[in-house]
Design a protein around this motif. Sequence first.
Motif, PDB file in Angstrom:
ATOM      1  N   ILE A 114       0.839  -1.194   0.000  1.00  0.00           N
ATOM      2  CA  ILE A 114       0.000   0.000   0.000  1.00  0.00           C
ATOM      3  C   ILE A 114       0.877   1.249   0.000  1.00  0.00           C
ATOM      4  N   MET A 115       1.923   1.211   0.833  1.00  0.00           N
ATOM      5  CA  MET A 115       2.805   2.365   0.917  1.00  0.00           C
ATOM      6  C   MET A 115       3.442   2.666  -0.432  1.00  0.00           C
ATOM      7  N   ALA A 116       3.877   1.599  -1.098  1.00  0.00           N
ATOM      8  CA  ALA A 116       4.513   1.769  -2.406  1.00  0.00           C
ATOM      9  C   ALA A 116       3.540   2.429  -3.381  1.00  0.00           C
ATOM     10  N   LYS A 117       2.317   1.952  -3.374  1.00  0.00           N
ATOM     11  CA  LYS A 117       1.287   2.508  -4.257  1.00  0.00           C
ATOM     12  C   LYS A 117       1.112   4.005  -4.009  1.00  0.00           C
ATOM     13  N   LEU A 118       1.159   4.372  -2.717  1.00  0.00           N
ATOM     14  CA  LEU A 118       0.920   5.761  -2.349  1.00  0.00           C
ATOM     15  C   LEU A 118       2.125   6.647  -2.638  1.00  0.00           C
ATOM     16  N   ALA A 119       3.310   6.103  -2.379  1.00  0.00           N
ATOM     17  CA  ALA A 119       4.518   6.929  -2.504  1.00  0.00           C
ATOM     18  C   ALA A 119       4.958   7.098  -3.950  1.00  0.00           C
ATOM     19  N   MET A 120       4.585   6.121  -4.788  1.00  0.00           N
ATOM     20  CA  MET A 120       5.136   6.111  -6.147  1.00  0.00           C
ATOM     21  C   MET A 120       4.837   7.383  -6.961  1.00  0.00           C
ATOM     22  N   PRO A 121       3.601   7.879  -6.950  1.00  0.00           N
ATOM     23  CA  PRO A 121       3.351   9.079  -7.760  1.00  0.00           C
ATOM     24  C   PRO A 121       4.244  10.253  -7.363  1.00  0.00           C
ATOM     25  N   LEU A 122       4.451  10.425  -6.065  1.00  0.00           N
ATOM     26  CA  LEU A 122       5.305  11.514  -5.596  1.00  0.00           C
ATOM     27  C   LEU A 122       6.733  11.327  -6.104  1.00  0.00           C
ATOM     28  N   LEU A 123       7.211  10.089  -6.015  1.00  0.00           N
ATOM     29  CA  LEU A 123       8.576   9.811  -6.456  1.00  0.00           C
ATOM     30  C   LEU A 123       8.726  10.009  -7.955  1.00  0.00           C
ATOM     31  N   ARG A 124       7.729   9.558  -8.680  1.00  0.00           N
ATOM     32  CA  ARG A 124       7.808   9.721 -10.139  1.00  0.00           C
ATOM     33  C   ARG A 124       7.828  11.206 -10.507  1.00  0.00           C
ATOM     34  N   ARG A 125       7.014  11.981  -9.787  1.00  0.00           N
ATOM     35  CA  ARG A 125       6.985  13.432 -10.026  1.00  0.00           C
ATOM     36  C   ARG A 125       8.372  14.015  -9.754  1.00  0.00           C
ATOM     37  N   LEU A 126       8.952  13.595  -8.651  1.00  0.00           N
ATOM     38  CA  LEU A 126      10.270  14.108  -8.286  1.00  0.00           C
ATOM     39  C   LEU A 126      11.318  13.674  -9.305  1.00  0.00           C
ATOM     40  N   TYR A 127      11.172  12.433  -9.768  1.00  0.00           N
ATOM     41  CA  TYR A 127      12.107  11.922 -10.768  1.00  0.00           C
ATOM     42  C   TYR A 127      12.079  12.810 -12.015  1.00  0.00           C
ATOM     43  N   LEU A 128      10.875  13.170 -12.416  1.00  0.00           N
ATOM     44  CA  LEU A 128      10.754  14.035 -13.589  1.00  0.00           C
ATOM     45  C   LEU A 128      11.412  15.386 -13.323  1.00  0.00           C
ATOM     46  N   ARG A 129      11.283  15.863 -12.105  1.00  0.00           N
ATOM     47  CA  ARG A 129      11.804  17.191 -11.817  1.00  0.00           C
ATOM     48  C   ARG A 129      13.320  17.217 -11.650  1.00  0.00           C
TER      49      ARG A 129
END
Lengths: 341, 341
Positions: free
Chosen positions: B265-280
């Motif tokens: 569940i945590m992975a599911k929740l954290a992933m969008p934030l990380l992907r956003r950061l990765y793009l940035r």
Amino acid sequence: MRHLTLALDIMGGDNGPHIILSAALKALNEFPQLNFIFCGDEGVITSWLKQHSSILSNRYSIVHCDQQVLMDDNPVTALRHKKDSSMACAIKHVKNGQADACVSAGNTGALLAIACSQLKTLSGVNRPALVSSLPTAKGQKAYLLDLGATVQSDAQTLLQNAVMGSVLAQEIGGIKRPKVAILNVGEEQIKGPASIKQAGRLLADSEHINYIGFVEGDDIFNDIADVIVTDGFSGNIALKSCEGLVKLLIEQIKRDARRNFLSKIMAKLAMPLLRRLYLRVNPDQYNGASLIGLRGIVVKSHGNASDEAFLYAIREAVQEASRQVPTKIKDKIENLLMERS
Amino acid sequence: MRHLTLALDIMGGDNGPHIILSAALKALNEFPQLNFIFCGDEGVITSWLKQHSSILSNRYSIVHCDQQVLMDDNPVTALRHKKDSSMACAIKHVKNGQADACVSAGNTGALLAIACSQLKTLSGVNRPALVSSLPTAKGQKAYLLDLGATVQSDAQTLLQNAVMGSVLAQEIGGIKRPKVAILNVGEEQIKGPASIKQAGRLLADSEHINYIGFVEGDDIFNDIADVIVTDGFSGNIALKSCEGLVKLLIEQIKRDARRNFLSKIMAKLAMPLLRRLYLRVNPDQYNGASLIGLRGIVVKSHGNASDEAFLYAIREAVQEASRQVPTKIKDKIENLLMERS
């Protein structure tokens, strides 16, 4: 393990002597053959020890020091005017052979200056390097050096860093034939400044190094190489940038957490992982950074280290001392010099 | 906004012409005064456009190119032997004044080589710089340059980077008096290599730069400075290391997710934030990296850009063109030269 003695700079670091003494007592329990020389204010040390230990008292001695290197002391000032500091005292015991290694959580610049001045570099080593291991995607570790001991490195110094990093990866990391790469702005041989290209040729020519070529910044963490060689300027920038990024991430998650309930839960869940990662990309906080290439073992723990973090640095020093890392580096550098003569 | 024409390298990037054309159509809807010159394979372009647009056809023209720079082409080969590539074509239109800017998602090395060769540097600028903005803790942005256009930079080049970065932060970032810092291994004036120390003195002496001193790697993201100046080697290493770290984090969370239900569940929740950061932290993927210091505007989008990411790069080019960034840089560099003469 043979009997080992470590000299500890009890007064270094932001969190006070009790952190370091507490780590030391844990280490005495963990390593039955270990002894300590505590360098610092005798009154402070004795008073803390009275409250916390008795049975181990035959395994440490106290050397009183009148001075203390402060976190904002200029390295040159510390070197010249604080000759009776707890930091200088710990290093002196290594120099005199009374200790097998020393550990300090004090001012990094001062530690570098005093250690280099007292211990001198090994024969064949131009400049010392600060090294630590970083986490990788597959749960392994990669040794990155130099992290800032020598800001500009010529090709020869990079070659020596490659040898020293290989020894550490072999002796401490347990990697049989460590893969060594040079950090660069591209993988092609034509990329990068002249010193990097020349270092690439030197490493490729040496039988003593398992050289795999250039890697880029994002390869530090992806298990391509066991040892990544760079000059102290770029190494420091790489490490500190990563540290900054993890801090940013922690900030963003905290800010997100204020938005709604779901974000709050997510923050709670993600935070331990991020904090763990923060400790690991902040390696001297995690397991100490070692100053290698000197005629003695010096491990730097983070200024803000907890007793657990300082214990990691002690463990690192114990491992380096029992594996006799400086002797191994000296031998390998000699082989390299013979190969090149 | 005045009428603007952008030349697009339709064949550059990993994801095919349809990504770029799709971004272009979105941009035409977003900016009523915008026109495009599509450089690439006419057959491919026409066939895609036939299926996707008709009413906007008076706002673009197609220039057929026989060649295409591949992602693994050597920059020198691309420059010498692919003179009829879609990339060279887009840049040529900027050179000839037929386009106000160009955007490419193609091979970075080739783009640098062709752009430098065709457009030349502005008078008073030694070397071009690759620049992009990075996210900061307070949700602002920091312009970091050079990201790899010029691997080694002397003090004069760093001074020019400071001017160019200030212009971008002012004109595009909307920051009135951008705070400029130099990336170094410590904040004290005595720290770092000679070129950095000299650059520090030059910046401190100039009235045209709001210089705040040296910053360390972890300060990139903490809102201390709006513009952070470094040589292309260190800038590239800093950026790529951060990119690698975010990839590592994503990997770790994925691996953790396999452990138990809570981690999943945590992975599911954290992933969008990380992907956003990765793009940035992968800024050319986020909003394009600009090649500045040339007599024309060149924006580099990520090779792996989605149409949304390519649209960001188009927006960046539109902003730079409408604010006439090269002219502003030229003026500010001239002022600097007058100050120093």
